[in-house]
Design a protein around this motif. Structure first.
Motif, PDB file in Angstrom:
ATOM      1  N   GLY A 140       7.195  22.169  -1.818  1.00  0.00           N
ATOM      2  CA  GLY A 140       7.742  20.839  -1.597  1.00  0.00           C
ATOM      3  C   GLY A 140       8.760  20.488  -2.669  1.00  0.00           C
ATOM      4  N   MET A 141       8.417  20.743  -3.929  1.00  0.00           N
ATOM      5  CA  MET A 141       9.349  20.519  -5.040  1.00  0.00           C
ATOM      6  C   MET A 141       9.270  21.676  -6.017  1.00  0.00           C
ATOM      7  SD  MET A 141      11.690  19.110  -6.797  1.00  0.00           S
ATOM      8  CE  MET A 141      12.048  17.927  -5.512  1.00  0.00           C
ATOM      9  N   ASN A 142       8.257  21.748  -6.806  1.00  0.00           N
ATOM     10  CA  ASN A 142       7.979  22.670  -7.900  1.00  0.00           C
ATOM     11  C   ASN A 142       8.493  22.098  -9.206  1.00  0.00           C
ATOM     12  OD1 ASN A 142       8.001  24.932  -9.869  1.00  0.00           O
ATOM     13  ND2 ASN A 142       7.137  26.010  -8.123  1.00  0.00           N
ATOM     14  N   LEU A 143       7.586  21.445  -9.925  1.00  0.00           N
ATOM     15  CA  LEU A 143       7.942  20.807 -11.192  1.00  0.00           C
ATOM     16  C   LEU A 143       7.932  21.779 -12.360  1.00  0.00           C
ATOM     17  CD1 LEU A 143       6.115  17.379 -10.830  1.00  0.00           C
ATOM     18  CD2 LEU A 143       8.516  17.920 -10.419  1.00  0.00           C
ATOM     19  N   VAL A 144       7.319  22.960 -12.201  1.00  0.00           N
ATOM     20  CA  VAL A 144       7.358  23.955 -13.273  1.00  0.00           C
ATOM     21  C   VAL A 144       8.805  24.321 -13.593  1.00  0.00           C
ATOM     22  CG1 VAL A 144       6.837  26.367 -13.846  1.00  0.00           C
ATOM     23  CG2 VAL A 144       5.054  24.894 -12.908  1.00  0.00           C
ATOM     24  N   ALA A 145       9.641  24.420 -12.570  1.00  0.00           N
ATOM     25  CA  ALA A 145      11.056  24.742 -12.787  1.00  0.00           C
ATOM     26  C   ALA A 145      11.704  23.715 -13.705  1.00  0.00           C
ATOM     27  CB  ALA A 145      11.791  24.792 -11.445  1.00  0.00           C
ATOM     28  N   LYS A 146      11.418  22.445 -13.470  1.00  0.00           N
ATOM     29  CA  LYS A 146      12.016  21.390 -14.281  1.00  0.00           C
ATOM     30  C   LYS A 146      11.404  21.356 -15.680  1.00  0.00           C
ATOM     31  CE  LYS A 146      13.261  18.590 -10.268  1.00  0.00           C
ATOM     32  NZ  LYS A 146      13.269  17.267  -9.620  1.00  0.00           N
ATOM     33  N   VAL A 178       0.844  -1.193   0.000  1.00  0.00           N
ATOM     34  CA  VAL A 178       0.000   0.000   0.000  1.00  0.00           C
ATOM     35  C   VAL A 178       0.884   1.250   0.000  1.00  0.00           C
ATOM     36  CG1 VAL A 178      -1.818   1.260   1.229  1.00  0.00           C
ATOM     37  CG2 VAL A 178      -1.775  -1.266   1.273  1.00  0.00           C
ATOM     38  N   TRP A 179       0.564   2.190  -0.912  1.00  0.00           N
ATOM     39  CA  TRP A 179       1.322   3.445  -1.005  1.00  0.00           C
ATOM     40  C   TRP A 179       0.341   4.608  -0.941  1.00  0.00           C
ATOM     41  CZ3 TRP A 179       4.819   5.130  -5.727  1.00  0.00           C
ATOM     42  CH2 TRP A 179       5.588   6.233  -5.342  1.00  0.00           C
ATOM     43  N   ILE A 180       0.396   5.374   0.145  1.00  0.00           N
ATOM     44  CA  ILE A 180      -0.526   6.479   0.403  1.00  0.00           C
ATOM     45  C   ILE A 180       0.174   7.806   0.100  1.00  0.00           C
ATOM     46  CG2 ILE A 180      -1.861   7.646   2.218  1.00  0.00           C
ATOM     47  CD1 ILE A 180      -2.158   4.820   3.504  1.00  0.00           C
ATOM     48  N   GLN A 181      -0.584   8.713  -0.546  1.00  0.00           N
ATOM     49  CA  GLN A 181      -0.009   9.962  -1.023  1.00  0.00           C
ATOM     50  C   GLN A 181      -0.540  11.179  -0.271  1.00  0.00           C
ATOM     51  OE1 GLN A 181       2.251   9.872  -3.675  1.00  0.00           O
ATOM     52  NE2 GLN A 181       2.019   7.648  -3.773  1.00  0.00           N
ATOM     53  N   ASP A 182       0.345  11.937   0.311  1.00  0.00           N
ATOM     54  CA  ASP A 182       0.188  13.341   0.672  1.00  0.00           C
ATOM     55  C   ASP A 182      -0.608  13.635   1.939  1.00  0.00           C
ATOM     56  OD1 ASP A 182       1.278  15.778   0.097  1.00  0.00           O
ATOM     57  OD2 ASP A 182       0.031  16.199  -1.623  1.00  0.00           O
ATOM     58  N   TYR A 183      -0.626  14.938   2.254  1.00  0.00           N
ATOM     59  CA  TYR A 183      -1.055  15.461   3.547  1.00  0.00           C
ATOM     60  C   TYR A 183      -2.533  15.271   3.837  1.00  0.00           C
ATOM     61  CZ  TYR A 183      -2.791  19.485   0.854  1.00  0.00           C
ATOM     62  OH  TYR A 183      -3.455  20.301  -0.024  1.00  0.00           O
ATOM     63  N   GLY A 217       3.505   2.381   2.717  1.00  0.00           N
ATOM     64  CA  GLY A 217       4.356   3.561   2.603  1.00  0.00           C
ATOM     65  C   GLY A 217       3.541   4.830   2.477  1.00  0.00           C
ATOM     66  N   PHE A 218       4.189   5.956   2.793  1.00  0.00           N
ATOM     67  CA  PHE A 218       3.547   7.269   2.713  1.00  0.00           C
ATOM     68  C   PHE A 218       4.537   8.246   2.102  1.00  0.00           C
ATOM     69  CE2 PHE A 218       2.744  11.521   4.318  1.00  0.00           C
ATOM     70  CZ  PHE A 218       1.376  11.664   4.183  1.00  0.00           C
ATOM     71  N   PHE A 219       4.067   9.047   1.124  1.00  0.00           N
ATOM     72  CA  PHE A 219       4.933  10.079   0.560  1.00  0.00           C
ATOM     73  C   PHE A 219       4.272  11.440   0.725  1.00  0.00           C
ATOM     74  CE2 PHE A 219       7.174  12.774  -2.336  1.00  0.00           C
ATOM     75  CZ  PHE A 219       8.481  12.306  -2.252  1.00  0.00           C
ATOM     76  N   LEU A 220       5.061  12.399   1.252  1.00  0.00           N
ATOM     77  CA  LEU A 220       4.570  13.754   1.470  1.00  0.00           C
ATOM     78  C   LEU A 220       5.055  14.648   0.336  1.00  0.00           C
ATOM     79  CD1 LEU A 220       3.059  15.695   3.387  1.00  0.00           C
ATOM     80  CD2 LEU A 220       5.274  16.170   4.470  1.00  0.00           C
ATOM     81  N   HIS A 221       4.122  15.265  -0.382  1.00  0.00           N
ATOM     82  CA  HIS A 221       4.469  16.081  -1.545  1.00  0.00           C
ATOM     83  C   HIS A 221       4.646  17.561  -1.217  1.00  0.00           C
ATOM     84  CE1 HIS A 221       3.949  12.928  -4.618  1.00  0.00           C
ATOM     85  NE2 HIS A 221       3.076  12.435  -3.763  1.00  0.00           N
ATOM     86  N   ILE A 222       4.481  17.936   0.043  1.00  0.00           N
ATOM     87  CA  ILE A 222       4.682  19.317   0.474  1.00  0.00           C
ATOM     88  C   ILE A 222       5.780  19.323   1.538  1.00  0.00           C
ATOM     89  CG2 ILE A 222       2.293  19.927  -0.060  1.00  0.00           C
ATOM     90  CD1 ILE A 222       1.665  19.840   2.928  1.00  0.00           C
ATOM     91  N   PRO A 223       6.255  20.491   1.954  1.00  0.00           N
ATOM     92  CA  PRO A 223       7.301  20.508   2.991  1.00  0.00           C
ATOM     93  C   PRO A 223       6.814  19.925   4.313  1.00  0.00           C
ATOM     94  CG  PRO A 223       7.125  22.657   1.906  1.00  0.00           C
ATOM     95  CD  PRO A 223       5.937  21.853   1.462  1.00  0.00           C
ATOM     96  N   TRP A 224       7.777  19.411   5.107  1.00  0.00           N
ATOM     97  CA  TRP A 224       7.507  19.120   6.516  1.00  0.00           C
ATOM     98  C   TRP A 224       8.130  20.284   7.293  1.00  0.00           C
ATOM     99  CZ3 TRP A 224       4.857  15.140   9.026  1.00  0.00           C
ATOM    100  CH2 TRP A 224       4.946  15.156  10.421  1.00  0.00           C
ATOM    101  N   PRO A 225       7.340  21.048   8.054  1.00  0.00           N
ATOM    102  CA  PRO A 225       7.850  22.279   8.656  1.00  0.00           C
ATOM    103  C   PRO A 225       8.769  22.016   9.852  1.00  0.00           C
ATOM    104  CG  PRO A 225       5.610  21.886   9.373  1.00  0.00           C
ATOM    105  CD  PRO A 225       5.929  20.802   8.374  1.00  0.00           C
ATOM    106  N   PRO A 226       9.588  23.004  10.217  1.00  0.00           N
ATOM    107  CA  PRO A 226      10.404  22.893  11.426  1.00  0.00           C
ATOM    108  C   PRO A 226       9.531  22.667  12.654  1.00  0.00           C
ATOM    109  CG  PRO A 226      11.106  24.766  10.094  1.00  0.00           C
ATOM    110  CD  PRO A 226       9.820  24.260   9.490  1.00  0.00           C
ATOM    111  N   ARG A 227      10.108  22.036  13.654  1.00  0.00           N
ATOM    112  CA  ARG A 227       9.335  21.594  14.812  1.00  0.00           C
ATOM    113  C   ARG A 227       8.643  22.749  15.533  1.00  0.00           C
ATOM    114  NH1 ARG A 227      12.741  21.964  19.560  1.00  0.00           N
ATOM    115  NH2 ARG A 227      11.270  20.643  20.649  1.00  0.00           N
TER     116      ARG A 227
END
Length: 463
Positions: free
Chosen positions: A366-372, A129-134, A153-163
């Motif tokens: 989190g990334m920004n694919l427009v740049a790429k 099982v692969w779960i996506q995002d916040y 598994g879990f993938f986060l597509h946005i930043p994880w903020p400082p504590r």
């Protein structure tokens, strides 16, 4: 071979075998499902008067999708509420915009429980099982409570903020603990990974091991950095398609010899669009010799219209564009072309190629694919210049070729625009080649394989 069960807020499986409108993530996940078999499960995007758990199954282009409808209250509390008025601003460092309401949190948990109840019977013993995002942090925990012992598994597509930022969330510790229901968790960058490790260690009392394992209360999770890419080969082909060539010619004709700067962003406060307009205004103010020699095309399709902060950003940008155009425009030149609609990816590729500068200046991404995409669309013999926020996830991979800036500084942005406009072909080629090497190597297929191979490894798995 194990089947793969992908779960996300929305399902973007192909509608037919000729579907060409999918984004890079959808392409990668669809390819994974064709390779491993399985199901892509999520919300249909539709609402119903009464949630009954009915699943709509479809199979197109070798991918099986399973979707459910949600109630209006679910949409208001789970999606518009907790996901996009609480978590999204907080995780993008905008605690001033984050709204903490118990009803939002309750709706978020209720919908995740509904997802867990509905998808659990579809998961077979050997599935992965692969779960996506916040939207779905607690879904893995919900599945564990329902007896699911599968690798997950879990993938986060946005930043994880400082504590210290995350701790402004009333239930921050409970939310972070849900990550330990997974066997592998992934982040786009080492920075986001280290922020998660820091919170787990200092606020939860977890132990961070040298091999990437994080242990809490007898449960271990492997945390990895896996930056997502684009389908570089497909995007390059799209940039040379008839549609792209037509868009390129149209933009060149409309530019009438002027240099074009392009920005393409969903209308969102995290994208730094008002700061971008102010930086461009500073450029016009400081460099009158460049006026009428350049224009900014900003494409910003609206999103999340039901959230008040998104309505405000649209009003702000319309006001800025009008003020700047009013101050600097002439009868034969408008400094900003501001467009509130989206375009197909092959048409965008042609627009990117026609631009001397790609302006990608999010305040946090989190990334920004427009740049790429901008880099991949360029003419290999005469590429443009990427101006990139140092706070975009993509900056970590593209720093060797992009002109990195602080998006909060209008002076830095103005200086970078001048640098980009005056940069010689030899330097532009050198920078472009360095970025393309990364974009072609660490593409979306590389990202998908990196995560699924870690998840399917015999060394990880539920206890």
């Amino acid at each position: 071979m194990s089947r793969l069960i992908i779960i996300s807020n929305r399902v973007s499986a192909p509608k037919d075998s000729n579907s060409g409108a999918q984004g890079g993530l959808a392409v990668a996940l669809s390819a994974a499902l064709r390779e491993y078999g399985g199901i892509w499960f999520g919300w249909s995007g539709e609402t119903t008067d009464h949630f009954d758990g009915h699943i709509n199954f479809q199979r197109n282009a070798g991918v099986t999708s399973a979707t459910i409808d949600l109630e209006e209250q679910d949409l208001d509390e789970y999606y518009n509420g907790y996901a996009n008025r609480t978590l999204w601003p907080l995780f993008h460092y905008r605690i001033d915009l984050a709204e903490y309401e118990r009803g939002f949190a309750g709706g978020y948990q209720r919908v995740n429980d509904r997802f867990a109840d509905t998808v659990r019977p579809l998961i077979e013993e050997d599935d992965v099982v692969w779960i996506q995002d916040y939207h779905m942090f607690p879904l893995g925990q919900g599945l564990r409570k329902r007896g699911c012992k599968n690798r997950m598994g879990f993938f986060l597509h946005i930043p994880w903020p400082p504590r210290r930022l995350l701790n402004t969330l009333p239930e921050a510790a409970e939310l972070a603990k849900t990550m330990f229901a997974y066997d592998v968790v992934g982040f786009h960058t080492q920075e986001w990974l280290e922020s998660f490790q820091d919170f787990a260690e200092k606020d939860l009392g977890a132990t961070v091991h040298d091999d990437g394992m994080i242990e809490l209360e007898g449960r271990k999770v492997l945390a990895i950095a896996a930056p997502i890419g684009i389908d570089a080969k497909e995007f390059i082909e799209g940039a040379n398609s008839p549609t792209a060539r037509l868009a390129y010619r149209q933009m060149k004709d409309s530019a009438v010899g002027r240099d074009m700067i392009v920005g393409v962003d969903r209308l969102d406060y995290s994208k730094g669009l008002d700061e971008r307009f102010l930086g461009y205004e500073r450029f016009l103010e400081r460099h009158p010799e460049e006026r009428k020699e350049v224009f900014l095309l900003q494409i910003a399709p609206p999103s999340r219209g039901g959230v008040e902060s998104y309505q405000k950003i649209r009003t702000t940008l319309e006001g800025l564009a009008g003020r700047i155009n009013g101050a600097y425009a002439d009868v034969d030149w408008v400094p900003i072309r501001y467009v509130n609609q989206g375009y197909p990816r092959d048409q965008l590729a042609g627009i990117y190629r026609a631009a001397r500068i790609g302006l990608v200046t999010p305040l946090r991404d989190g990334m920004n694919l427009v740049a790429k995409e901008y880099v991949a669309a360029q003419d290999p013999e005469d590429p443009g210049v990427l101006i990139l926020s140092r706070f975009a996830g993509a900056a970590e991979q593209l720093k060797v070729g992009a002109v990195l800036i602080n998006p909060y500084s209008s002076e830095e942005m103005a200086d970078a625009i001048v640098q980009g406009l005056r940069m010689g072909r030899e330097e532009r080629l050198k920078r472009w080649r360095a970025m393309m090497d990364n974009i072609e190597t660490e593409d979306v297929i590389w990202w998908r394989k990196r995560f699924t191979e870690a998840l399917m490894s015999e060394t990880v798995g539920a206890d």
